[in-house]
Design a protein around this motif. Structure first.
Motif: not given
Length: 176
Positions: A1-17
Motif C-alpha cells: 500500500m502506498s502513502q495516504i494523503t490527509y489534510q489537517i481539518d482546521p475546524a477540529h485542530t488546535s495548537v495551544h501554548f
C-alpha cells in the motif's frame, strides 16, 4: 500500500501554548488558523510525513493588548514573518504513540523540535462519508532559540516572560 494523503481539518485542530508570566503563573494561548498535510504510510510509518502552516497573526491569549504585543516586532513580527511552519524529518513509533522530529520555523528561524505523539486514532468514517484520524502531540521549545528575546526585568527579580514554551496540539485529519 502506498502513502495516504490527509489534510489537517482546521475546524477540529488546535495548537495551544503556555509560557510562564512574571514567575508566578502560566499564560495560555492558541493559534486559530492552521493548515497542512499528513502523508501516512500504514505499512511503514517511518515513511510518513507531516507539513503544517500556522497563521502567526491568529494568535490569541484572551487579552487584546497582549495579543497585539505578541504580533509586534518585539515577538512574532507577523508583518515580516506571517507564518509558522513545521516539516517533519523523522517519525519513530513506540508503544502508545510516536516521536515526531521536524524543523519548526518561527520568526524566520528554523530549529529542530521533537514532539511526543499520543495516538494516532484508528481511521473512522464520519457521518458525511469522509475518513478521519486524530492524534495529540506535546513538546517544548526555547523562545530565545527563535530570536524571540524581548523581556522585562522584574523589580523583585526574575523576568516578565519565561523562556520555555510548552506546546499542546490536537489534530484531526481528513483523507484527501
Amino acid at each position: 500500500m502506498s502513502q495516504i494523503t490527509y489534510q489537517i481539518d482546521p475546524a477540529h485542530t488546535s495548537v495551544h501554548f503556555s509560557v510562564r508570566h512574571m514567575m508566578v503563573s502560566n499564560v495560555r494561548g492558541e493559534f486559530g488558523k492552521v493548515s497542512g498535510t499528513v502523508m501516512f504510510d500504514p505499512d511503514n510509518t517511518a515513511n510518513s510525513t507531516v507539513e503544517a502552516t500556522i497563521d502567526a497573526s491568529s494568535i490569541a491569549t484572551r487579552d487584546d493588548q497582549r495579543d497585539t504585543h505578541l504580533k509586534s516586532a518585539d515577538f512574532l513580527d507577523v508583518e515580516k514573518f506571517p507564518t509558522i511552519t513545521f516539516r517533519s524529518t523523522k517519525v519513530e513509533m513506540h508503544e502508545g504513540g510516536a516521536t515526531l522530529t521536524g524543523n519548526l520555523t518561527i520568526h524566520g528561524v528554523t530549529r529542530e523540535i521533537v514532539l511526543d505523539v499520543e495516538g494516532s486514532t484508528q481511521e473512522i468514517k464520519d457521518p458525511w462519508g469522509k475518513q478521519r484520524m486524530g492524534a495529540s502531540a506535546t513538546g517544548k521549545l526555547s523562545r530565545k532559540d527563535f530570536g524571540l528575546i524581548w523581556n522585562a526585568a522584574l523589580e523583585t527579580g526574575g523576568v516578565l516572560v519565561g523562556d520555555e514554551v510548552k506546546i499542546n496540539i490536537d489534530v484531526e485529519v481528513v483523507r484527501a
